[in-house]
Design an enzyme around this catalytic site. Structure first.
Site, PDB file in Angstrom:
ATOM      1  N   ASP A 152       0.875  -1.171   0.000  1.00  0.00           N
ATOM      2  CA  ASP A 152       0.000   0.000   0.000  1.00  0.00           C
ATOM      3  C   ASP A 152       0.916   1.226   0.000  1.00  0.00           C
ATOM      4  O   ASP A 152       1.570   1.529   0.997  1.00  0.00           O
ATOM      5  CB  ASP A 152      -0.889  -0.049   1.252  1.00  0.00           C
ATOM      6  CG  ASP A 152      -1.835   1.143   1.350  1.00  0.00           C
ATOM      7  OD1 ASP A 152      -1.524   2.210   0.797  1.00  0.00           O
ATOM      8  OD2 ASP A 152      -2.892   1.000   1.999  1.00  0.00           O
ATOM      9  N   ILE A 198       0.128   4.445  -0.555  1.00  0.00           N
ATOM     10  CA  ILE A 198      -0.722   5.644  -0.551  1.00  0.00           C
ATOM     11  C   ILE A 198       0.056   6.902  -0.149  1.00  0.00           C
ATOM     12  O   ILE A 198      -0.277   8.001  -0.569  1.00  0.00           O
ATOM     13  CB  ILE A 198      -1.947   5.406   0.378  1.00  0.00           C
ATOM     14  CG1 ILE A 198      -2.992   6.500   0.206  1.00  0.00           C
ATOM     15  CG2 ILE A 198      -1.568   5.264   1.826  1.00  0.00           C
ATOM     16  CD1 ILE A 198      -4.334   6.184   0.874  1.00  0.00           C
TER      17      ILE A 198
HETATM   18  C1  LIG Z   1      -2.291   3.080   4.690  1.00  0.00           C
HETATM   19  C2  LIG Z   1      -3.644   3.521   4.240  1.00  0.00           C
HETATM   20  N1  LIG Z   1      -4.322   2.772   3.369  1.00  0.00           N
HETATM   21  C3  LIG Z   1      -5.553   3.126   2.966  1.00  0.00           C
HETATM   22  C4  LIG Z   1      -6.172   4.271   3.428  1.00  0.00           C
HETATM   23  C5  LIG Z   1      -7.541   4.630   2.921  1.00  0.00           C
HETATM   24  O1  LIG Z   1      -7.435   5.618   1.930  1.00  0.00           O
HETATM   25  P1  LIG Z   1      -8.620   6.104   1.014  1.00  0.00           P
HETATM   26  O2  LIG Z   1      -9.100   7.394   1.576  1.00  0.00           O
HETATM   27  O3  LIG Z   1      -8.019   6.323  -0.352  1.00  0.00           O
HETATM   28  O4  LIG Z   1      -9.662   5.062   1.002  1.00  0.00           O
HETATM   29  C6  LIG Z   1      -5.498   5.083   4.333  1.00  0.00           C
HETATM   30  C7  LIG Z   1      -6.128   6.295   4.865  1.00  0.00           C
HETATM   31  O5  LIG Z   1      -5.720   6.904   5.825  1.00  0.00           O
HETATM   32  C8  LIG Z   1      -4.206   4.702   4.753  1.00  0.00           C
HETATM   33  O6  LIG Z   1      -3.505   5.439   5.619  1.00  0.00           O
END
Ligand SMILES: Cc1ncc(COP(=O)(O)O)c(C=O)c1O
Length: 457
Positions: A228, A230
């Site tokens: 992940d 993100i």
């Molecule tokens: C590591 C991680 N994965 C996924 C998410 C979820 O993100 P989204 O808003 O794109 O659904 C977050 C949100 O804080 C996150 O920190």
């Protein structure tokens, strides 16, 4: 009368940590209207760069009017419903993802699946990779939302890889091995390892040694890697971000089985600061995963006007260049304010190079070494100091006394007020005789390697 899903509470929203939100909602801070209110520091949102996006929108009024070259696209966008996504948007996204990775990797739009955020991207991958009752290994501490995203509807289990502050919470071959053995003991078939890179909540990028360890583990045990990423666009300091997919390429593993077992998750919720738009994605070399996830994306598609707007925004290279550079500069500046404010209050943060928050060490403020004491301190900070922060136990940290504090969802002025409150709190505590002895003993016990902590700025 209701299903088991509806009546069990494994979603997580009803946990005791919801108290922080409830307290905040009853009494939210406002510099003029409620200066004694609670400051919201659990929101991992980037609100520092809206002005750059807003100025782009002002210069491109056609986009909000759903027009191209003055011609309305309203009808075609209103009707568009293909779950493969708008080609222009997917092309813009793969270029943007490559840019974040220093253009070292070229991403193919046909390996990309659009989802309504990283939340459904992670869940979809669990549906594709594991059966109910099978397990994924996750390094601790981890993003609290994973208990909901990975387990709740899929029936997949999480087995923690217990990381420790003694090596800056890095994964090691022995912690990986122990987690695998633990899963065996619990009779759980391990399907993969899920990591966040940069890590949530540590906000450090994984180093090459860790990534190689992970790849070797996945090869040896025949399991998947979900990465992940993100927070990859938020990396504001060295070392640079390296994706697991980059290392697999460097190692020329294109023909090996592992090539098809690497899956990347990304989203526009963090550095771009548009979590409300709900845009995420899965990138996988595995054709079956891509096909299945694309079919599943019917349950959470990205609306066509959002795709249209973001396709125009992200394909403007000048904009993305300026936006990324300036945002990373602002994140770094705001992080430095938090770190020095906390240091002034006698509190250290884990040394980090990315993200919208810091991983903060308050072990010396615990009355005793336990999660009970952590909760007590957390409640005090929320209710008495007026800062809604996250306790490390909500991230499944194995050591009590760590907290996650967000800094990018507020102005510098608000952050200054938060730091003044923290300083007043620790000053009042250190003058209290009662904690002095316990404090000294605890500091000695937790004399973790200092180079993992931010000493200088
Ligand atoms: C590591 C991680 N994965 C996924 C998410 C979820 O993100 P989204 O808003 O794109 O659904 C977050 C949100 O804080 C996150 O920190």
């Amino acid at each position: 009368m209701l299903s088991r899903k509806a009546s069990c509470d494994s979603h997580g929203q009803d946990s005791s940590y919801f108290l922080g939100w409830q307290e905040y909602e009853k009494n939210p801070y406002h510099p003029v209207h409620n200066p004694a209110g609670i400051i919201q520091m659990v929101l991992a949102e980037n609100q520092l760069s809206f002005d750059i996006i807003e100025s782009w929108l002002q210069k491109n009024p056609d986009i909000l009017g759903l027009k191209r070259d003055g011609v309305s696209l309203f009808r075609s966008l209103a009707l568009f419903q293909d779950y493969h996504g708008l080609p222009d948007f997917k092309n813009a996204l793969v270029d943007y993802m490559a840019k974040i990775r220093g253009n070292k990797i070229k991403f193919a739009p046909n390996k990309l699946v659009l989802t309504a955020g990283a939340t459904p991207a992670n869940e979809t991958l669990m549906f594709c990779l594991a059966e109910p009752g099978e397990a994924f290994l996750l390094p601790t501490p981890y993003y609290p939302g994973f208990d909901r995203d990975l387990k709740w509807r899929t029936g997949v289990e999480i087995v923690p890889i217990h990381c420790s502050s003694s090596n800056g919470f890095r994964i090691t071959s022995s912690t990986l091995e122990q987690a695998y053995q633990q899963a065996q003991k619990l009779n759980l078939n391990v399907k993969g390892v899920l990591v966040t890179n940069p890590s949530h909540p540590l906000v450090i990028t994984m180093n090459r040694a860790e990534l190689n360890l992970l790849i070797d583990f996945a090869i040896d045990y025949n399991v998947h890697i979900v990465s992940d990423e993100i927070y990859s666009g938020t990396v504001f300091d060295s070392p640079k971000f390296v994706s697991v997919i980059e290392l697999v390429m460097e190692r020329k593993l294109y023909d090996a089985d592992i090539w098809n077992r690497i899956h990347i998750v990304y989203s526009l919720s963090k550095v771009l600061g548009v979590p409300g738009f709900r845009v995420g994605m899965i990138y996988s070399n595995n054709e079956t995963v891509v096909t299945t996830a694309t079919k599943m994306s019917s349950f959470g598609m990205v609306s066509s006007q959002t795709q249209f707007l973001l396709a125009s925004l992200l394909s403007d290279e000048k904009f993305t260049e300026k936006y990324m550079k300036e945002t990373q500069r602002r994140l770094k500046r705001q992080r430095e304010m938090l770190v020095s404010g906390l240091r002034n209050a006698g509190i250290q943060c884990l040394k980090s190079n990315a993200g919208l928050f810091c991983w903060v060490d308050m072990r010396h403020l615990l009355r005793w070494d336990s999660f009970e004491a952590e909760k007590e301190l957390w409640k005090k900070i929320v209710c008495e100091v007026g800062l809604n922060i996250s306790a490390g136990s909500s991230c499944h940290c194995s050591e009590p006394g760590w907290f996650r504090i967000c800094f990018a969802n507020m102005s510098q002025d608000t952050l200054r007020v938060a730091m003044q409150r923290m300083k007043a709190f620790t000053d009042s505590r250190s003058s209290a005789v009662e904690s002095a002895t316990v404090y000294r003993l605890r500091t000695l016990k937790h004399a973790a390697s200092p180079h993992y902590f931010l000493q200088d700025l």
